[in-house]
Scaffold this active site. Structure first.
Site, mmCIF file in Angstrom:
data_model
loop_
_atom_site.group_PDB
_atom_site.id
_atom_site.type_symbol
_atom_site.label_atom_id
_atom_site.label_comp_id
_atom_site.label_asym_id
_atom_site.label_seq_id
_atom_site.Cartn_x
_atom_site.Cartn_y
_atom_site.Cartn_z
ATOM 1 N N CYS A 161 36.969 0.235 -16.423
ATOM 2 C CA CYS A 161 37.037 1.674 -16.697
ATOM 3 C C CYS A 161 35.846 2.149 -17.534
ATOM 4 C CB CYS A 161 38.352 2.074 -17.374
ATOM 5 S SG CYS A 161 39.800 1.597 -16.433
ATOM 6 N N GLN B 218 40.778 -0.687 -29.038
ATOM 7 C CA GLN B 218 40.468 -2.123 -29.105
ATOM 8 C C GLN B 218 40.294 -2.623 -30.539
ATOM 9 O OE1 GLN B 218 40.689 -4.104 -26.606
ATOM 10 N NE2 GLN B 218 40.622 -2.708 -24.866
ATOM 11 N N HIS C 56 35.181 4.225 -22.666
ATOM 12 C CA HIS C 56 36.185 4.008 -21.628
ATOM 13 C C HIS C 56 36.404 5.353 -20.930
ATOM 14 C CE1 HIS C 56 40.252 3.366 -20.001
ATOM 15 N NE2 HIS C 56 40.052 2.070 -20.162
HETATM 16 N N1 C6P Z 1 41.465 -0.515 -21.788
HETATM 17 C C1 C6P Z 1 41.025 -2.606 -20.656
HETATM 18 O O1 C6P Z 1 41.338 -3.529 -19.896
HETATM 19 P P1 C6P Z 1 45.589 3.209 -22.387
HETATM 20 O O2 C6P Z 1 45.448 2.867 -20.929
HETATM 21 O O3 C6P Z 1 45.798 4.670 -22.600
HETATM 22 O O4 C6P Z 1 46.556 2.349 -23.118
HETATM 23 O O5 C6P Z 1 44.183 2.837 -23.061
HETATM 24 C C2 C6P Z 1 42.987 3.381 -22.548
HETATM 25 C C3 C6P Z 1 41.797 2.825 -23.260
HETATM 26 C C4 C6P Z 1 41.042 3.666 -24.053
HETATM 27 N N2 C6P Z 1 39.996 3.211 -24.757
HETATM 28 C C5 C6P Z 1 39.642 1.924 -24.717
HETATM 29 C C6 C6P Z 1 38.489 1.461 -25.544
HETATM 30 C C7 C6P Z 1 40.346 1.010 -23.929
HETATM 31 O O6 C6P Z 1 39.979 -0.262 -23.906
HETATM 32 C C8 C6P Z 1 41.444 1.482 -23.172
HETATM 33 C C9 C6P Z 1 42.202 0.552 -22.251
HETATM 34 C C10 C6P Z 1 42.057 -1.529 -20.940
HETATM 35 O O7 C6P Z 1 39.929 -2.547 -21.187
HETATM 36 C C11 C6P Z 1 42.669 -1.010 -19.685
HETATM 37 S S1 C6P Z 1 41.524 -0.167 -18.653
#
Ligand code: C6P
Length: 405
Positions: free
Chosen positions: A363, A201, A121
């Protein structure tokens, strides 16, 4: 486990969207919240609200007790050795940035390597790019194979003594791949590198035990595990935290301050400058209590069943190609590319039928490029989803195929 009855715990699920009962299949982006979490936050604001660690009046002491109890709950949940290894952050993104700034800034130099993967990500990629730029270190990536797994042979080749940090995602948010983090962290340690696991996740979906994984850092976000937005966790092994300087300066992270300098508190306070998200931490503890009462292993099993049902149902739709592992356990999400329509059109079509999906690059732009797709459509599941909802998703996707073809 009566998964249908459990839906009663989530007030938001009982509504119609565009004239259809809501089917929420976007929990990988953010999960829904059970009544007990909403109540815990309301109770805190109605009865106990005050700043923490700062005053000796009743409300402040109650707030401090609840905040520190939340830290112990998180420590127990991920099997940290001590609650002092738990740092509250705003979420996974902030946790990565903290380590990229504080640890990398103090420990990396030109010639060193940060090793990450092609499926990260952006939150577990861009901060390491910043760190590489500011320290002169080099950023390298373990490639992703066609089946959505990491190229382990390439990993062995890339894992030289120059590698000082391995950062990798536990479960890919775009593919559902579950990476062998335990084995990979052990190999990193064998060459003297520290390891960072992005567990955004995996936490709350499968059992996560930091001692079993053997990582030095691990991060997750509260909002993906039934807790509010704005609260997250950075776990750090104490021996590593003790050698890490702070990143933010401010109240409560210091011991002594003069006009020219200061000394720092021990972890975790050293990394929590300013007033924290107290209500968020209390909500997170309530969410963890809720998940533990159900049992994370049960949730994992439910996720596996929903995912294999989705793979079977969606796999029958002509022109729909599933990304990520075709066999074996995977995270509770299915990401796919449709020949007949752009992901945003599919998401819009599903929305008119009351179904919440996510479409786009999630992302993970380098990963989309790797699979030569502009983006994917993703259905992601959590404990409140049912096989019947997946049947409806399959029907709606098939109707999209007919409409757009
Ligand atoms: N993925 C998705 O729809 P935050 O935004 O800090 O809570 O998490 C970021 C993040 C980091 N690592 C992984 C593997 C993620 O999946 C995510 C967030 C969401 O897939 C929002 S982009």
């Amino acid at each position: 486990m009566d998964w249908h009855r459990l839906r009663e715990d989530f007030p938001i699920l009982h509504q119609e969207v565009n004239g259809h009962p809501l089917i929420y299949l976007d929990s990988a982006a953010s999960s829904q919240k059970p009544r007990c979490v909403i109540d815990a936050i309301t109770r805190y604001y109605e009865r106990d609200n005050a700043n923490v660690h700062r005053a000796l009046h009743a409300l402040s002491m109650r707030a401090t007790d609840a905040f520190e109890a939340a830290r112990r709950t998180v420590a127990r949940f991920i099997s940290a050795v001590t609650e002092n290894e738990i740092i509250f952050t705003r979420g996974t993104t902030e946790s990565v940035n903290l380590v990229a700034y504080a640890w990398c800034g103090a420990h990396l130099k030109p010639g060193d390597v940060i090793l990450t993967t092609g499926m990260e990500h952006h939150s577990d990629l861009v901060p390491w790019q910043f760190a590489a730029r500011s320290t002169g270190a080099t950023l390298k990536h373990i490639p992703v194979l066609d089946d959505g797994s990491l190229d382990q042979e390439a990993f062995e080749r890339l894992l030289t003594p120059q590698v000082k940090l391995l950062a990798l995602v536990h479960i890919s948010n775009s593919l559902g791949t579950i990476n062998p983090v335990r084995e990979m962290c052990a190999k990193a340690r064998a060459v003297g590198a520290i390891s960072f696991v992005d567990a955004a996740q995996s936490t709350g979906h499968i059992p996560v035990n930091v001692q079993e994984i053997g990582c030095d850092f691990l991060a997750f976000s509260g909002h993906k595990i039934c807790a509010p937005t704005g609260i997250g966790v950075l776990y750090g092994r104490m021996a590593v935290l003790e050698k890490m300087p702070p990143w933010h300066g401010g109240g409560e992270m210091i011991l002594n301050v003069t006009l020219d300098s200061c000394t720092y508190k021990a972890p975790p306070a050293r990394f929590e400058a300013g007033t924290p998200d107290i209500a968020g931490a209390i909500g997170l503890a309530s969410a963890i209590d809720y998940l533990e009462a159900i049992g994370v292993s049960h949730i994992e099993q439910h996720g596996l069943e929903l995912t294999s049902h989705a793979l079977e149902k969606l796999g029958c739709i002509e022109g729909l190609r599933i990304l990520g592992p075709a066999t074996g356990p995977r995270g509770s999400l299915v990401s796919f590319h449709c020949d007949f329509a752009h992901p945003h059109d599919i998401v819009e079509w599903a929305n008119t039928h009351g179904i919440a999906l996510r479409g786009g690059h999630h992302c993970t732009q380098p990963l989309m490029k790797r699979f030569k797709v502009p983006g994917s459509t993703r259905a992601s599941f959590y404990l409140y989803n049912t096989p019947q909802e997946i049947d409806q998703l399959a029907e709606v996707l098939d109707s999209a195929r007919k409409f757009f073809s």
